[in-house]
Design an enzyme around this catalytic site. Sequence first.
Site, short mmCIF file in Angstrom:
data_model
loop_
_atom_site.label_atom_id
_atom_site.label_comp_id
_atom_site.label_asym_id
_atom_site.label_seq_id
_atom_site.Cartn_x
_atom_site.Cartn_y
_atom_site.Cartn_z
N LYS A 109 36.09 38.42 27.41
CA LYS A 109 35.70 37.61 26.25
C LYS A 109 34.69 36.54 26.68
O LYS A 109 33.70 36.29 26.00
CB LYS A 109 36.93 36.97 25.60
CG LYS A 109 37.82 38.00 24.90
CD LYS A 109 39.19 37.46 24.49
CE LYS A 109 40.06 38.61 23.98
NZ LYS A 109 41.42 38.21 23.61
N GLN A 132 45.45 33.46 24.22
CA GLN A 132 45.67 34.84 24.66
C GLN A 132 47.16 35.17 24.64
O GLN A 132 47.99 34.41 25.13
CB GLN A 132 45.09 35.03 26.07
CG GLN A 132 45.12 36.46 26.57
CD GLN A 132 44.22 37.42 25.76
OE1 GLN A 132 43.22 37.01 25.17
NE2 GLN A 132 44.58 38.69 25.73
N ASP A 144 41.09 34.73 15.95
CA ASP A 144 41.91 35.95 16.07
C ASP A 144 42.35 36.46 14.70
O ASP A 144 42.81 37.60 14.58
CB ASP A 144 43.19 35.64 16.87
CG ASP A 144 43.13 36.11 18.31
OD1 ASP A 144 42.44 37.11 18.57
OD2 ASP A 144 43.77 35.47 19.17
N1 GUN Z 1 46.46 40.12 23.51
C1 GUN Z 1 46.19 41.42 23.25
N2 GUN Z 1 45.33 41.53 22.21
C2 GUN Z 1 45.06 40.27 21.81
C3 GUN Z 1 44.23 39.73 20.79
O1 GUN Z 1 43.57 40.44 20.00
N3 GUN Z 1 44.20 38.38 20.70
C4 GUN Z 1 44.94 37.58 21.53
N4 GUN Z 1 44.86 36.26 21.34
N5 GUN Z 1 45.71 38.04 22.48
C5 GUN Z 1 45.77 39.38 22.62
#
Ligand code: GUN
Length: 282
Positions: A49, A93, A116
């Site tokens: 990211k 996350q 998100d």
């Molecule tokens: N962990 C796995 N997929 C995601 C996601 O799309 N967003 C976040 N914040 N954590 C994750």
Amino acid sequence: MTVLLNGKEIAATIKEELKAQLNAQQRDATLAVILVGNDPASSIYVNNKHRACEYVGIRSLVITLPDSISQAGLLEHIETLNRRDDVDGILVQLPLPPSIDTQAVIQAISPAKDVDGFHPQNVGALSMNHAGLLPCTPAGIIELLKRSHIEIAGKECVVLGRSNIVGKPVAQLLLHENATVTICHSQTKNLPQICQRADILIVAIGKPRAIDSRYVKPGAVVVDVGIHRDSNGHICGDVDFNAVQAIAGAITPVPGGVGPMTIAMLMQNCLIAAERHASLAS
Ligand code: GUN
């Protein structure tokens, strides 16, 4: 010939477009990512990211916290980021350590900065087809289908999996695109027969290579959301790719299918959040 739905290539195009858009608008956009603990998979995702942000021109702050952090301590970090005028998007996350209440953390993030799309306000907006921030993987699946010129309206779509992050929201997005949608889960009876009805089959069950050709109508579009490492160290999805690609009309590879689209949609959400933030300030 089976069409390979190339998420990697389409995501690269989207990031290119977003980079140009950000340049043209001469606006700053900042994403703050909180990583709790040192789960290796989460560290890789956060790093991916961060690199995507750098590419697009989004400022990325990665805040790494020990897994011993208390719930109150984590909420304090979120509150600080909510108040910071130089932060447009916030992402925590997941998964979080078991001692922390994930729902409380999601609800602490300002809905306007919730890139998100997990906050109940954004979940509600999605359900009512109002403009909120969309969850990235479901939005990425729709974008992948649209940019691959796959018609959704009027199609029979079957979604395997009912999670808050993928199954339920992708079903709602497909409905908003005028598909006929069936959601299946671990208690569904006659799963292969129901899947066989699908013109578009979305698989998000978290089980390596669980879906084989018995579940797929010849010519169907198959979207695989899973990502796993098998016992031989090979990366695979929820779909048995070799078996299914022989009969599918189109299929996403793993890796290089849905995964890169999720990150591209996160970048898009950051730009949307920054744009709305700037318009509130002016
Ligand atoms: N962990 C796995 N997929 C995601 C996601 O799309 N967003 C976040 N914040 N954590 C994750």
